[in-house]
Scaffold this motif. Structure first.
Motif, PDB file in Angstrom:
ATOM      1  N   SER A  47      -2.615  16.819   1.791  1.00 21.45           N
ATOM      2  CA  SER A  47      -1.478  17.725   1.850  1.00 21.45           C
ATOM      3  C   SER A  47      -0.207  16.877   1.917  1.00 21.45           C
ATOM      4  CB  SER A  47      -1.623  18.647   3.063  1.00 21.45           C
ATOM      5  OG  SER A  47      -0.642  18.462   3.995  1.00 21.45           O
ATOM      6  N   ILE A  48       0.877  17.416   1.415  1.00 24.95           N
ATOM      7  CA  ILE A  48       2.149  16.674   1.390  1.00 24.95           C
ATOM      8  C   ILE A  48       2.569  16.257   2.801  1.00 24.95           C
ATOM      9  CG2 ILE A  48       4.611  16.880   0.825  1.00 24.95           C
ATOM     10  CD1 ILE A  48       2.831  16.600  -1.586  1.00 24.95           C
ATOM     11  N   SER A  49       2.294  17.091   3.788  1.00 26.42           N
ATOM     12  CA  SER A  49       2.709  16.780   5.163  1.00 26.42           C
ATOM     13  C   SER A  49       1.933  15.597   5.757  1.00 26.42           C
ATOM     14  CB  SER A  49       2.553  18.014   6.053  1.00 26.42           C
ATOM     15  OG  SER A  49       1.197  18.422   6.061  1.00 26.42           O
ATOM     16  N   ASP A  50       0.775  15.250   5.181  1.00 27.65           N
ATOM     17  CA  ASP A  50      -0.030  14.133   5.693  1.00 27.65           C
ATOM     18  C   ASP A  50       0.333  12.791   5.066  1.00 27.65           C
ATOM     19  OD1 ASP A  50      -1.429  15.879   7.300  1.00 27.65           O
ATOM     20  OD2 ASP A  50      -3.070  16.135   5.863  1.00 27.65           O
ATOM     21  N   LEU A  51       1.235  12.787   4.098  1.00 29.06           N
ATOM     22  CA  LEU A  51       1.587  11.545   3.412  1.00 29.06           C
ATOM     23  C   LEU A  51       2.589  10.728   4.217  1.00 29.06           C
ATOM     24  CD1 LEU A  51       1.963  12.863  -0.237  1.00 29.06           C
ATOM     25  CD2 LEU A  51       0.013  11.676   0.779  1.00 29.06           C
ATOM     26  N   SER A  86       9.151  10.088  -0.432  1.00 32.96           N
ATOM     27  CA  SER A  86       9.486  11.130   0.535  1.00 32.96           C
ATOM     28  C   SER A  86       9.242  12.501  -0.081  1.00 32.96           C
ATOM     29  CB  SER A  86      10.945  11.001   0.989  1.00 32.96           C
ATOM     30  OG  SER A  86      11.808  11.244  -0.102  1.00 32.96           O
ATOM     31  N   ASN A  87       9.495  13.515   0.712  1.00 33.89           N
ATOM     32  CA  ASN A  87       9.351  14.899   0.299  1.00 33.89           C
ATOM     33  C   ASN A  87      10.499  15.689   0.913  1.00 33.89           C
ATOM     34  OD1 ASN A  87       8.231  17.319  -0.620  1.00 33.89           O
ATOM     35  ND2 ASN A  87       7.080  17.589   1.280  1.00 33.89           N
ATOM     36  N   ASP A 122      -0.060  19.809  -9.615  1.00 29.69           N
ATOM     37  CA  ASP A 122      -1.167  20.595  -9.066  1.00 29.69           C
ATOM     38  C   ASP A 122      -1.600  20.084  -7.703  1.00 29.69           C
ATOM     39  OD1 ASP A 122      -1.631  22.499 -11.079  1.00 29.69           O
ATOM     40  OD2 ASP A 122      -2.812  21.084 -12.252  1.00 29.69           O
ATOM     41  N   SER A 123      -1.806  18.778  -7.613  1.00 24.11           N
ATOM     42  CA  SER A 123      -2.308  18.201  -6.371  1.00 24.11           C
ATOM     43  C   SER A 123      -1.828  16.764  -6.212  1.00 24.11           C
ATOM     44  CB  SER A 123      -3.834  18.229  -6.350  1.00 24.11           C
ATOM     45  OG  SER A 123      -4.340  17.430  -7.391  1.00 24.11           O
ATOM     46  N   VAL A 124      -1.894  16.297  -4.969  1.00 19.94           N
ATOM     47  CA  VAL A 124      -1.543  14.912  -4.646  1.00 19.94           C
ATOM     48  C   VAL A 124      -2.737  14.304  -3.927  1.00 19.94           C
ATOM     49  CG1 VAL A 124       0.013  13.417  -3.349  1.00 19.94           C
ATOM     50  CG2 VAL A 124       0.905  15.484  -4.426  1.00 19.94           C
ATOM     51  N   SER A 125      -3.144  13.113  -4.367  1.00 18.53           N
ATOM     52  CA  SER A 125      -4.269  12.407  -3.758  1.00 18.53           C
ATOM     53  C   SER A 125      -3.812  11.020  -3.359  1.00 18.53           C
ATOM     54  CB  SER A 125      -5.414  12.277  -4.760  1.00 18.53           C
ATOM     55  OG  SER A 125      -5.787  13.532  -5.250  1.00 18.53           O
ATOM     56  N   THR A 126      -4.431  10.489  -2.297  1.00 19.96           N
ATOM     57  CA  THR A 126      -4.102   9.131  -1.865  1.00 19.96           C
ATOM     58  C   THR A 126      -5.249   8.201  -2.183  1.00 19.96           C
ATOM     59  OG1 THR A 126      -4.946   9.560   0.354  1.00 19.96           O
ATOM     60  CG2 THR A 126      -2.575   9.844   0.009  1.00 19.96           C
ATOM     61  N   LYS A 127      -4.906   6.955  -2.460  1.00 15.30           N
ATOM     62  CA  LYS A 127      -5.890   5.932  -2.793  1.00 15.30           C
ATOM     63  C   LYS A 127      -6.482   5.384  -1.499  1.00 15.30           C
ATOM     64  CE  LYS A 127      -6.264   1.714  -5.531  1.00 15.30           C
ATOM     65  NZ  LYS A 127      -5.503   0.788  -6.367  1.00 15.30           N
TER      66      LYS A 127
END
Length: 142
Positions: A47-51, A86-87, A122-127
């Protein structure tokens, strides 16, 4: 008749020990290099808030996002990868490293900063390092 003489040198084991130590050190460095180069990574949806700033992200692009990115990144972008900046109300800010196109081709896009509004992705993923997969690959190779 020919006579053969066999000459043997007596050593105290020091030379052999040094050679064995050098071989072990070289092998250890080789295994470490193999592990670093064969590490397996995966992208996990977040989720964007977890980045956090600096996270390596992959962002799946929507058709409206493709249109938005066509001028500065290229046509038919399927996903972009880079560092999360950032967001805010304008959208997600990402410093790009590369773009993957619908054709499957990936191309570097270093230094391009993009702002993607919510409708553009659509979505955001972290490596993340996949430790178990990496261990199995290294064990298989060794």
């Amino acid at each position: 008749m020919l006579e053969f003489h066999r000459y043997t040198a007596r050593t105290n084991g020091f030379g052999r020990g040094m050679l064995r130590a050098a071989s072990t050190a070289t092998m250890s460095l080789g295994v470490a290099a193999l592990m670093l180069n064969s590490a397996c990574y995966s992208y996990n949806a977040r989720s964007i808030s977890d980045l956090h700033e600096g996270d390596v992200v992959s962002v799946a692009i929507t058709p409206s996002g493709r249109q938005l990115l066509s001028q500065n990144v290229g046509d038919s972008v399927a996903a972009v990868r880079g560092k999360y900046v950032s967001n805010d109300a304008a959208g997600v800010h990402v410093n790009l490293t590369d773009a993957q196109f619908l054709s499957g081709i990936s191309a570097p896009r270093d230094g391009i900063n993009v702002t993607l509004p919510r409708a553009a992705y659509d979505s955001v993923s972290t490596k993340k390092l996949a430790v178990a997969s990496t261990v199995w690959v290294v064990l298989g190779v060794v």
